[in-house]
Design a protein around this motif. Sequence first.
Motif, PDB file in Angstrom:
ATOM      1  N   GLN A 215       0.808  -1.228   0.000  1.00  0.00           N
ATOM      2  CA  GLN A 215       0.000   0.000   0.000  1.00  0.00           C
ATOM      3  C   GLN A 215       0.835   1.269   0.000  1.00  0.00           C
ATOM      4  O   GLN A 215       0.305   2.364   0.166  1.00  0.00           O
ATOM      5  N   GLY A 216       2.141   1.142  -0.195  1.00  0.00           N
ATOM      6  CA  GLY A 216       2.985   2.324  -0.263  1.00  0.00           C
ATOM      7  C   GLY A 216       4.061   2.158  -1.311  1.00  0.00           C
ATOM      8  O   GLY A 216       4.609   1.062  -1.478  1.00  0.00           O
ATOM      9  N   LEU A 217       4.366   3.242  -2.032  1.00  0.00           N
ATOM     10  CA  LEU A 217       5.470   3.286  -2.988  1.00  0.00           C
ATOM     11  C   LEU A 217       6.203   4.604  -2.822  1.00  0.00           C
ATOM     12  O   LEU A 217       5.572   5.649  -2.643  1.00  0.00           O
ATOM     13  N   ALA A 218       7.534   4.560  -2.895  1.00  0.00           N
ATOM     14  CA  ALA A 218       8.332   5.777  -2.802  1.00  0.00           C
ATOM     15  C   ALA A 218       9.561   5.634  -3.678  1.00  0.00           C
ATOM     16  O   ALA A 218      10.139   4.555  -3.789  1.00  0.00           O
ATOM     17  N   LEU A 219       9.970   6.740  -4.281  1.00  0.00           N
ATOM     18  CA  LEU A 219      11.117   6.773  -5.177  1.00  0.00           C
ATOM     19  C   LEU A 219      12.194   7.705  -4.662  1.00  0.00           C
ATOM     20  O   LEU A 219      11.898   8.801  -4.162  1.00  0.00           O
ATOM     21  N   THR A 220      13.460   7.289  -4.789  1.00  0.00           N
ATOM     22  CA  THR A 220      14.586   8.212  -4.735  1.00  0.00           C
ATOM     23  C   THR A 220      15.020   8.421  -6.183  1.00  0.00           C
ATOM     24  O   THR A 220      14.282   8.107  -7.108  1.00  0.00           O
ATOM     25  N   ASN A 221      16.226   8.914  -6.394  1.00  0.00           N
ATOM     26  CA  ASN A 221      16.680   9.104  -7.772  1.00  0.00           C
ATOM     27  C   ASN A 221      16.791   7.781  -8.528  1.00  0.00           C
ATOM     28  O   ASN A 221      16.513   7.715  -9.722  1.00  0.00           O
ATOM     29  N   ASP A 222      17.187   6.737  -7.838  1.00  0.00           N
ATOM     30  CA  ASP A 222      17.432   5.471  -8.535  1.00  0.00           C
ATOM     31  C   ASP A 222      16.883   4.245  -7.814  1.00  0.00           C
ATOM     32  O   ASP A 222      17.164   3.121  -8.221  1.00  0.00           O
ATOM     33  N   LYS A 223      16.094   4.434  -6.782  1.00  0.00           N
ATOM     34  CA  LYS A 223      15.593   3.293  -6.015  1.00  0.00           C
ATOM     35  C   LYS A 223      14.096   3.433  -5.760  1.00  0.00           C
ATOM     36  O   LYS A 223      13.583   4.539  -5.540  1.00  0.00           O
ATOM     37  N   LEU A 224      13.423   2.276  -5.769  1.00  0.00           N
ATOM     38  CA  LEU A 224      11.989   2.198  -5.538  1.00  0.00           C
ATOM     39  C   LEU A 224      11.749   1.346  -4.296  1.00  0.00           C
ATOM     40  O   LEU A 224      12.284   0.241  -4.183  1.00  0.00           O
ATOM     41  N   TYR A 225      10.944   1.870  -3.369  1.00  0.00           N
ATOM     42  CA  TYR A 225      10.627   1.172  -2.126  1.00  0.00           C
ATOM     43  C   TYR A 225       9.121   0.944  -2.031  1.00  0.00           C
ATOM     44  O   TYR A 225       8.329   1.733  -2.549  1.00  0.00           O
ATOM     45  N   SER A 226       8.739  -0.129  -1.324  1.00  0.00           N
ATOM     46  CA  SER A 226       7.323  -0.374  -1.056  1.00  0.00           C
ATOM     47  C   SER A 226       7.124  -0.696   0.409  1.00  0.00           C
ATOM     48  O   SER A 226       8.035  -1.197   1.082  1.00  0.00           O
ATOM     49  N   SER A 227       5.922  -0.420   0.904  1.00  0.00           N
ATOM     50  CA  SER A 227       5.506  -0.872   2.233  1.00  0.00           C
ATOM     51  C   SER A 227       4.397  -1.890   2.026  1.00  0.00           C
ATOM     52  O   SER A 227       3.527  -1.705   1.179  1.00  0.00           O
ATOM     53  N   GLU A 228       4.433  -2.973   2.802  1.00  0.00           N
ATOM     54  CA  GLU A 228       3.553  -4.103   2.514  1.00  0.00           C
ATOM     55  C   GLU A 228       3.016  -4.731   3.793  1.00  0.00           C
ATOM     56  O   GLU A 228       3.752  -4.923   4.762  1.00  0.00           O
ATOM     57  N   HIS A 229       1.722  -5.071   3.770  1.00  0.00           N
ATOM     58  CA  HIS A 229       1.088  -5.745   4.898  1.00  0.00           C
ATOM     59  C   HIS A 229       1.448  -7.221   4.895  1.00  0.00           C
ATOM     60  O   HIS A 229       1.271  -7.919   3.887  1.00  0.00           O
ATOM     61  N   GLY A 230       1.915  -7.720   6.050  1.00  0.00           N
ATOM     62  CA  GLY A 230       2.087  -9.148   6.225  1.00  0.00           C
ATOM     63  C   GLY A 230       0.805  -9.769   6.745  1.00  0.00           C
ATOM     64  O   GLY A 230      -0.213  -9.087   6.903  1.00  0.00           O
ATOM     65  N   PRO A 231       0.821 -11.094   7.020  1.00  0.00           N
ATOM     66  CA  PRO A 231      -0.362 -11.723   7.630  1.00  0.00           C
ATOM     67  C   PRO A 231      -0.427 -11.378   9.119  1.00  0.00           C
ATOM     68  O   PRO A 231      -0.622 -10.207   9.455  1.00  0.00           O
ATOM     69  N   ASP A 232      -0.192 -12.327  10.005  1.00  0.00           N
ATOM     70  CA  ASP A 232      -0.153 -12.023  11.443  1.00  0.00           C
ATOM     71  C   ASP A 232       1.255 -11.706  11.918  1.00  0.00           C
ATOM     72  O   ASP A 232       1.479 -11.427  13.090  1.00  0.00           O
ATOM     73  N   THR A 233       2.228 -11.748  11.011  1.00  0.00           N
ATOM     74  CA  THR A 233       3.611 -11.364  11.294  1.00  0.00           C
ATOM     75  C   THR A 233       4.172 -10.658  10.062  1.00  0.00           C
ATOM     76  O   THR A 233       3.606 -10.709   8.977  1.00  0.00           O
ATOM     77  N   ASP A 234       5.271  -9.980  10.258  1.00  0.00           N
ATOM     78  CA  ASP A 234       6.143  -9.558   9.163  1.00  0.00           C
ATOM     79  C   ASP A 234       5.522  -8.604   8.149  1.00  0.00           C
ATOM     80  O   ASP A 234       5.467  -8.879   6.952  1.00  0.00           O
ATOM     81  N   ASP A 235       5.054  -7.439   8.624  1.00  0.00           N
ATOM     82  CA  ASP A 235       4.891  -6.323   7.701  1.00  0.00           C
ATOM     83  C   ASP A 235       6.279  -5.973   7.161  1.00  0.00           C
ATOM     84  O   ASP A 235       7.288  -6.143   7.860  1.00  0.00           O
ATOM     85  N   GLU A 236       6.340  -5.446   5.937  1.00  0.00           N
ATOM     86  CA  GLU A 236       7.640  -5.309   5.286  1.00  0.00           C
ATOM     87  C   GLU A 236       7.855  -3.928   4.665  1.00  0.00           C
ATOM     88  O   GLU A 236       6.916  -3.279   4.207  1.00  0.00           O
ATOM     89  N   ILE A 237       9.122  -3.529   4.616  1.00  0.00           N
ATOM     90  CA  ILE A 237       9.621  -2.494   3.717  1.00  0.00           C
ATOM     91  C   ILE A 237      10.537  -3.196   2.730  1.00  0.00           C
ATOM     92  O   ILE A 237      11.487  -3.893   3.129  1.00  0.00           O
ATOM     93  N   ASN A 238      10.249  -3.032   1.443  1.00  0.00           N
ATOM     94  CA  ASN A 238      11.022  -3.708   0.406  1.00  0.00           C
ATOM     95  C   ASN A 238      11.692  -2.721  -0.530  1.00  0.00           C
ATOM     96  O   ASN A 238      11.150  -1.643  -0.813  1.00  0.00           O
ATOM     97  N   LEU A 239      12.867  -3.104  -1.015  1.00  0.00           N
ATOM     98  CA  LEU A 239      13.550  -2.394  -2.088  1.00  0.00           C
ATOM     99  C   LEU A 239      13.196  -3.128  -3.379  1.00  0.00           C
ATOM    100  O   LEU A 239      13.562  -4.294  -3.560  1.00  0.00           O
ATOM    101  N   ILE A 240      12.451  -2.471  -4.257  1.00  0.00           N
ATOM    102  CA  ILE A 240      11.874  -3.135  -5.426  1.00  0.00           C
ATOM    103  C   ILE A 240      12.850  -3.096  -6.599  1.00  0.00           C
ATOM    104  O   ILE A 240      13.362  -2.027  -6.969  1.00  0.00           O
ATOM    105  N   ARG A 241      13.052  -4.263  -7.197  1.00  0.00           N
ATOM    106  CA  ARG A 241      13.917  -4.393  -8.366  1.00  0.00           C
ATOM    107  C   ARG A 241      13.147  -5.044  -9.508  1.00  0.00           C
ATOM    108  O   ARG A 241      12.284  -5.886  -9.289  1.00  0.00           O
ATOM    109  N   LYS A 242      13.495  -4.658 -10.683  1.00  0.00           N
ATOM    110  CA  LYS A 242      12.841  -5.138 -11.900  1.00  0.00           C
ATOM    111  C   LYS A 242      12.812  -6.663 -11.977  1.00  0.00           C
ATOM    112  O   LYS A 242      13.844  -7.321 -11.857  1.00  0.00           O
ATOM    113  N   GLY A 243      11.606  -7.209 -12.145  1.00  0.00           N
ATOM    114  CA  GLY A 243      11.445  -8.625 -12.410  1.00  0.00           C
ATOM    115  C   GLY A 243      11.677  -9.546 -11.235  1.00  0.00           C
ATOM    116  O   GLY A 243      11.663 -10.772 -11.407  1.00  0.00           O
TER     117      GLY A 243
END
Length: 365
Positions: A215-243
């Motif tokens: 439910q979240g996306l953010a960009l720097t100059n060269d990096k894409l990040y996401s915020s993501e809901h986990g189930p009953d554990t492990d909500d995440e911040i991810n560094l998104i890469r192509k493919g």
Amino acid sequence: MKIIFTFLFLFLLLQSCEKSKDNEGLPTPPALELQSEILAQSLQHPWEIVYGPDEMIWLTERSGKISRLNPNNGVVSLLHTIPEVNSIGEGGLLGMVLHPNFESNPYVYVVYDYGSGNNYQGKVVRFSYKNSTLSDPKILLDHIPAAANHNGSRLLITADEKLLITTGDAGVPSNAQQNNSLSGKILRINLDGSIPADNPFPGNAVWSTGHRNAQGLALTNDKLYSSEHGPDTDDEINLIRKGMNYGWPDVTGFCNTSQEKVFCTSKAIVEPLYTWTPTIAPSGLIYYHHDLIPQWKNSLLVVALKGTSMLQLKLDDTGTRIESVKSYFQGEFGRLRAICQSPDGKVYLATSNGNRDMVIRVSPL
């Protein structure tokens, strides 16, 4: 009328679960004096806020309303209501983004859910803006599986003018691993709805796979990040890469169980930068790098629903590691859904409590 609150925060490091091994040992940051102002408090389930080039805050409400909020006087003006929207559970009118060259290309992009039952689904639509009116809807992407929850639906336009769309698994976790499904993905399309030639899978809108409910996306100059809901554990911040594949539903959080390790090796799973257990339901996300609040420079700012707070995640110089975490406004405003920044460095938050929801401005004291 603006209501002004002043806060002096002594920030505490969030507790991490044993599974989130990479979260351990983060330092506790210093105190910071902030001022928050409630600009509007008559909204119902706002989902997106965007600081527009007209110096107005554009916002969506789940029922189908698109409005503008004047940050100088708190007046909310309704622009358009999309009659096709059907708000079921957490579905409805969700993400929105404006064309980066809005003056010459006055386009507003939204994603919303419509239909019902087995035909409940989402679509991405572009509207044209003129004379305080939205018109000429153009469907860019349709038939995205939707449900009462897990719809993703954050939008972002990149510097090369590609539209990114997060989608949830819509209650069918296995689809997150299937490239022929739009569920549980980050999608990438051209601004006219066509598929970019350099997408990882030819003729396919999929940019990354294995997401539960980003439910979240953010960009720097060269990096894409996401915020993501986990189930009953492990909500995440991810560094998104192509493919790349982010594991859901076969992996939650880090690859640290025997079964997960086998899957992670076979599928080249990308592990998160950070996780939360207990979960906080992270939603809107921005990258902050403004001199107005120097303590926040080179940080991700994420708002949380269940966690009822805004969090600062300080990045290292490479942008590939989170160095510290701070929590703000814990319990002060309830569930927080969306966040945006104005050109002068002020930060705006939107609540999602369902009753007299607010837009709040945050600035230094």
